[in-house]
Design an enzyme around this catalytic site. Structure first.
Site, PDB file in Angstrom:
ATOM      1  N   CYS A 121      14.451 -10.137  -3.509  1.00  6.74           N
ATOM      2  CA  CYS A 121      14.920  -9.772  -4.844  1.00  6.74           C
ATOM      3  C   CYS A 121      13.857  -9.110  -5.695  1.00  6.74           C
ATOM      4  O   CYS A 121      13.481  -9.616  -6.753  1.00  6.74           O
ATOM      5  CB  CYS A 121      15.458 -11.012  -5.531  1.00  6.74           C
ATOM      6  SG  CYS A 121      16.856 -11.643  -4.608  1.00  6.74           S
ATOM      7  N   TYR A 125       0.811  -1.225   0.000  1.00 10.89           N
ATOM      8  CA  TYR A 125       0.000   0.000   0.000  1.00 10.89           C
ATOM      9  C   TYR A 125       0.841   1.270   0.000  1.00 10.89           C
ATOM     10  O   TYR A 125       0.306   2.365   0.205  1.00 10.89           O
ATOM     11  CB  TYR A 125      -0.896   0.058   1.251  1.00 10.89           C
ATOM     12  CG  TYR A 125      -1.590  -1.229   1.605  1.00 10.89           C
ATOM     13  CD1 TYR A 125      -2.586  -1.765   0.789  1.00 10.89           C
ATOM     14  CD2 TYR A 125      -1.267  -1.901   2.772  1.00 10.89           C
ATOM     15  CE1 TYR A 125      -3.225  -2.940   1.134  1.00 10.89           C
ATOM     16  CE2 TYR A 125      -1.907  -3.080   3.122  1.00 10.89           C
ATOM     17  CZ  TYR A 125      -2.881  -3.596   2.295  1.00 10.89           C
ATOM     18  OH  TYR A 125      -3.514  -4.757   2.646  1.00 10.89           O
TER      19      TYR A 125
HETATM   20  N1  LLP Z   1     -14.762  -5.438   9.798  1.00  8.46           N
HETATM   21  C1  LLP Z   1     -14.633  -5.817   8.526  1.00  8.46           C
HETATM   22  C2  LLP Z   1     -15.784  -6.394   7.846  1.00  8.46           C
HETATM   23  C3  LLP Z   1     -13.405  -5.642   7.858  1.00  8.46           C
HETATM   24  O1  LLP Z   1     -13.292  -6.001   6.579  1.00  8.46           O
HETATM   25  C4  LLP Z   1     -12.305  -5.070   8.540  1.00  8.46           C
HETATM   26  C5  LLP Z   1     -11.010  -4.892   7.872  1.00  8.46           C
HETATM   27  C6  LLP Z   1     -12.484  -4.706   9.887  1.00  8.46           C
HETATM   28  C7  LLP Z   1     -13.730  -4.894  10.481  1.00  8.46           C
HETATM   29  C8  LLP Z   1     -11.386  -4.104  10.714  1.00  8.46           C
HETATM   30  O2  LLP Z   1     -11.018  -2.869  10.227  1.00  8.46           O
HETATM   31  P1  LLP Z   1      -9.998  -1.946  11.040  1.00  8.46           P
HETATM   32  O3  LLP Z   1     -10.671  -1.522  12.318  1.00  8.46           O
HETATM   33  O4  LLP Z   1      -8.790  -2.757  11.325  1.00  8.46           O
HETATM   34  O5  LLP Z   1      -9.731  -0.830  10.133  1.00  8.46           O
HETATM   35  N2  LLP Z   1      -4.420  -5.130   5.266  1.00  8.46           N
HETATM   36  C9  LLP Z   1      -4.857  -3.761   5.299  1.00  8.46           C
HETATM   37  C10 LLP Z   1      -6.157  -3.589   6.074  1.00  8.46           C
HETATM   38  C11 LLP Z   1      -7.293  -4.413   5.545  1.00  8.46           C
HETATM   39  C12 LLP Z   1      -8.564  -4.261   6.346  1.00  8.46           C
HETATM   40  C13 LLP Z   1      -9.576  -5.276   5.933  1.00  8.46           C
HETATM   41  N3  LLP Z   1     -10.803  -5.232   6.658  1.00  8.46           N
HETATM   42  C14 LLP Z   1      -3.743  -2.886   5.865  1.00  8.46           C
HETATM   43  O6  LLP Z   1      -2.677  -3.410   6.189  1.00  8.46           O
HETATM   44  O7  LLP Z   1      -3.896  -1.684   5.966  1.00  8.46           O
END
Ligand code: LLP
Length: 420
Positions: free
Chosen positions: A344, A319
């Site tokens: 790599c 990202y």
């Molecule tokens: N609920 C649902 C349905 C979700 O899809 C997500 C995150 C959350 C709750 C939690 O969201 P948060 O409070 O953590 O923002 N890999 C990405 C983030 C992907 C989030 C996916 N869904 C990153 O490293 O930024």
């Protein structure tokens, strides 16, 4: 606020010097702070204290480590899971089945059954088709599945496009303008107890306005559903609250979020549910790494090559995410460098032209705010094995996930006889 602070010139997690963890466990290693997790869990819960009996389910995807989940289970948190694997982890960590919500756009037949058999509290249904499939499974199973219908409110969360989920063109939920008819039809199914609506528009939100807009649309939908004679007793407002990745960066606080929610939902007369992930775990973890060497190519700043790589912490490569990078034993000298891993491909870059503590080969450093979407997104790319995880509690620590050696991953592979 977190418990990763300098003490006597050395960065500590609570009362444990990170240099001690590096010596005993090796690097790279994720280090989590129990006190920080608990603090964040309490701050978030306190921010919702103006609401009647809110349900808080930690988004397991942010950090599925069993010890981390156990800390949150002890804080009374439930779990938001998106796979059988996450469901098994939440149960193993002692989360009550009734406090588990099953989200996700592609739950398989066996995952729906797993959720029913485990007696989870709620399924967040993402399509009419999924609703009928779950209804059929529940009837065969002799049970009724408590469900919320996830709606897609077509709101721009103003975050990174890859973690934005609430625009019409995203795969999540049912379109808001079709939600009432779908809910009404699913409510006829004997196998379903349609009890509410769910929304989650994205992650790492740096302003509350998109959330407020989405919640207002959900409020209007609840009123419409009730007008049509449907029962609505629950509303799941998802997660999404952003956290500071740079020292001094301003993000909406849990208190501001809580008071916005209280204001917008004042007349809803439902039990509100929440799925925070990053805001609980993000600043509760760092990725501890050692500098392999520093090299120059061309006239620019040096490349500082660390032993962590994009397979251990994917966010910068995926990202373009920023993680503060600090020496474990800063000397006060500063430098400008490109911070890269050993993998790599050029994408294995944590930062370009970063002003940071001066570091030489052998020095330890951390990528901060790595407690959410860190270890859980690791891979074994370049046959590097899986990174270890440590949980600190005061002046003691425990390895809560073993390093999985590249050799162990190779052991799971087979060369068929017919290849000679
Ligand atoms: N609920 C649902 C349905 C979700 O899809 C997500 C995150 C959350 C709750 C939690 O969201 P948060 O409070 O953590 O923002 N890999 C990405 C983030 C992907 C989030 C996916 N869904 C990153 O490293 O930024």
């Amino acid at each position: 606020m977190d418990y990763f602070q300098l003490k006597d010139g050395v960065l500590h997690a609570e009362d444990v010097a990170l240099s001690r963890i590096a010596e005993e466990v090796g690097t790279p290693v994720y280090v989590y702070s129990r006190a920080t997790l608990e603090r964040h869990a309490r701050v978030f819960r306190d921010a919702l204290s103006g609401l009647h009996d809110p349900h808080i389910a930690f988004a397991v995807k942010a950090n599925p480590n069993l010890a981390v989940l156990k800390v949150l289970a002890n804080e009374g948190y439930g779990a938001d899971v998106v796979s059988s694997g996450e469901l098994a982890r939440a149960l193993a960590a002692g989360m009550k089945p009734a406090d588990i919500v099953f989200s996700g756009v592609g739950k398989t037949h066996s995952e729906l059954l797993h959720g029913l058999e485990a007696g989870i509290g709620q399924f967040n249904i993402e399509s009419e088709e999924e609703g009928y499939e779950l209804a059929a499974i529940a009837e065969r199973h002799g049970s009724r599945a408590a469900c919320a219908l996830r709606v897609n409110p077509d709101v721009d969360a103003r975050t990174h496009e890859k973690i934005s989920t609430g625009k019409r063109e995203n795969k999540f939920g049912v379109p808001l303008d079709r939600a009432a008819e779908i809910y009404t039809r699913l409510a006829q199914e004997d196998g379903l107890d349609m009890r509410g609506v769910a929304v989650h528009i994205g992650s790492q939100l740096s302003t509350l306005e998109p959330l407020e807009t989405a919640f207002e649309k959900v409020g209007a939908l609840i009123a419409e559903l009730r007008d049509k004679g449907c029962a609505v007793t629950h509303a799941d407002l998802g997660g999404g609250l952003g956290v500071p990745y740079k020292a001094g960066e301003k993000m909406p606080s849990p208190e501001e979020y809580g008071s916005m929610v209280a204001r917008v939902t004042a007349k809803w007369d439902v039990r509100l549910m929440f799925e925070p992930g990053r805001v609980i775990a993000g600043n509760a973890g760092v990725l501890l790494t050692r500098v392999i060497r520093s090299k120059r190519s061309g006239n620019g700043p040096p490349f500082v090559v660390v032993d962590a790589a994009m397979n251990d912490l994917a966010r910068p490569a995926m990202y373009g995410a920023w993680h503060d990078f600090d020496a474990v034993a800063p000397t006060g000298d500063r430098m400008t460098a490109h911070i890269v891993g050993p993998i790599c491909e050029t994408g294995d870059t944590f930062a370009m032209d970063r002003e940071c503590d001066a570091l030489v080969a052998g020095d330890l450093a951390v990528f901060r705010t790595a407690g959410a979407y860190g270890a859980t997104m690791a891979s074994s790319y370049n046959s590097r094995g899986f990174v270890a995880e440590v949980l600190v509690d005061g002046d003691c620590f425990a390895v809560v996930a073993d390093r999985i050696a590249a050799a162990a991953i190779m052991d799971a592979e087979r060369v068929p006889d017919w290849l000679g």
